[in-house]
Design a protein around this motif. Structure first.
Motif, short mmCIF file in Angstrom:
data_model
loop_
_atom_site.label_atom_id
_atom_site.label_comp_id
_atom_site.label_asym_id
_atom_site.label_seq_id
_atom_site.Cartn_x
_atom_site.Cartn_y
_atom_site.Cartn_z
N SER A 24 -2.55 74.33 26.18
CA SER A 24 -1.34 74.18 27.02
C SER A 24 -1.42 72.90 27.84
CB SER A 24 -1.19 75.41 27.92
OG SER A 24 -2.14 75.40 28.98
N PHE B 28 1.23 69.77 27.31
CA PHE B 28 2.00 69.25 28.45
C PHE B 28 1.72 67.77 28.66
CE2 PHE B 28 3.10 68.41 32.82
CZ PHE B 28 4.28 69.13 32.99
N SER C 44 3.28 65.61 25.73
CA SER C 44 4.74 65.54 25.82
C SER C 44 5.17 64.72 27.02
CB SER C 44 5.33 66.95 25.89
OG SER C 44 4.84 67.64 27.02
N TYR D 112 3.19 70.77 35.82
CA TYR D 112 2.44 71.64 34.90
C TYR D 112 2.32 73.05 35.47
CZ TYR D 112 -1.41 73.81 32.43
OH TYR D 112 -2.18 74.71 31.72
N GLN E 110 7.73 71.20 24.37
CA GLN E 110 6.57 71.95 24.86
C GLN E 110 6.59 73.40 24.38
OE1 GLN E 110 7.28 71.23 29.00
NE2 GLN E 110 6.01 69.40 29.07
#
Length: 319
Positions: free
Chosen positions: A28, A32, A35, A73, A290
């Motif tokens: 993850s 993040f 992207s 985030y 995402q």
């Protein structure tokens, strides 16, 4: 002894599931970060060339894009944990709705590809791992060569043969609005083959080596010398040792199928998650990128964890 063995297997299975959770958390962060590094953003794409710098700054502030990356985030992750994947920066629709609308089409395509890939993997693995010694090298080389063909080249070859030369299948897979791919199964054939054949060849390359190693085990060779029927050798002496690697290959293949849909869906015009991901990258619609990327990664990680856990519980103990 048996109780200790069961506890050991359960501990190994639980450890692998927990490790998958840690891997998914790391993925993850990577999704993040990558992207976030995309050049330009959806605000610039949406506003067009005539927007002033002040207007762009105001739009970014309204979308929350002016906050530090770690704050964004944490906000994104918190939203995911509560079922909110955010809002598209291009059309203001909930990301969950966009993903949910495309998910059935991708699952249908991946399922069709898996139906082809599983038996094909078994056949190719048997050819690569159990063929007579003189033919085994050629079979393994052919399987490796098939796995090495780039997917766009494979798609082009399928279209050239079945659509252009034979004219039996459509070159594109446009599903009618509001319809299902299952309404016209012919639309699924070429995309499913384009996904299944390279994945099956790759899986066969992995499984063929395990099969050859298992056939060389002393108890298998002894059974062969004693004249035990081949079906009995295959089911009682070989299959138990192949279950764990076969589960891992199945998990990796399933994840690879989902990940490979981006190329295949785009080339065939098939409106699934892969096609959504490519269009979202083009418009810098980061929340959609995402969500789709993390969903694909979650499938791979969950499949691997399930396979590892199952292998830990079923792997035979070698003397």
């Amino acid at each position: 002894m048996r109780t200790s063995l069961r506890r050991s297997r359960a501990t190994r299975a639980l450890t692998r599931v927990l490790r998958a959770g840690a891997v998914l958390a790391a993925v993850s962060v990577a999704v993040f970060a990558v992207s976030d590094l995309l050049p330009s953003d959806a605000v610039a794409v949406r506003a067009g060339a005539g927007a002033t710098a002040d207007q762009l700054d105001a739009m970014r502030a309204a979308a929350g894009l002016d906050a530090p990356v770690h704050e964004r985030y944490v906000r994104w992750l918190g939203g995911l944990l509560t079922g909110d994947a955010g809002t598209s920066l291009v059309n203001d629709r909930p990301v969950a709705a966009l993903v949910g609308a495309r998910l059935p089409a991708t699952l249908t395509l991946a399922g069709a590809a898996l139906v082809v890939a599983v038996p094909l993997t078994a056949v190719l693995a048997w050819a690569a791992g159990a063929a007579p010694p003189r033919a085994r090298g050629w079979a393994a080389g052919a399987v490796a060569g098939l796995a090495a063909v780039p997917q766009p080249a494979f798609v082009a070859g399928l279209v050239a043969v079945f659509s252009v030369a034979l004219g039996v299948l459509p070159p594109v897979s446009l599903v009618r609005a509001g319809g299902s791919p299952l309404d016209e199964p012919a639309l699924l054939v070429l995309p499913a083959l384009a996904l299944a054949v390279p994945i099956a060849a790759y899986g066969a390359g992995l499984l063929g080596g395990a099969l050859a190693d298992t056939r060389a085990l002393p108890h298998v060779r002894d059974a062969d010398l004693r004249g035990v029927p081949r079906w009995r050798i295959a089911t009682r002496h070989v299959a138990p040792f192949l279950l764990a690697p076969a589960l891992r290959v199945l998990a990796v293949s399933s994840g690879a199928l989902v990940a490979a849909t981006a190329v295949v869906e785009t080339m065939f015009g098939y409106q699934g998650l892969g096609e959504l991901l490519v269009s979202a990258i083009a418009t810098r619609d980061v929340p959609v990128v995402q969500a789709v990327a993390l969903s694909a990664a979650a499938v791979v990680v969950a499949g691997g964890a399930a396979a590892d856990a199952a292998a830990a519980l079923t792997e035979p103990v070698r003397a």
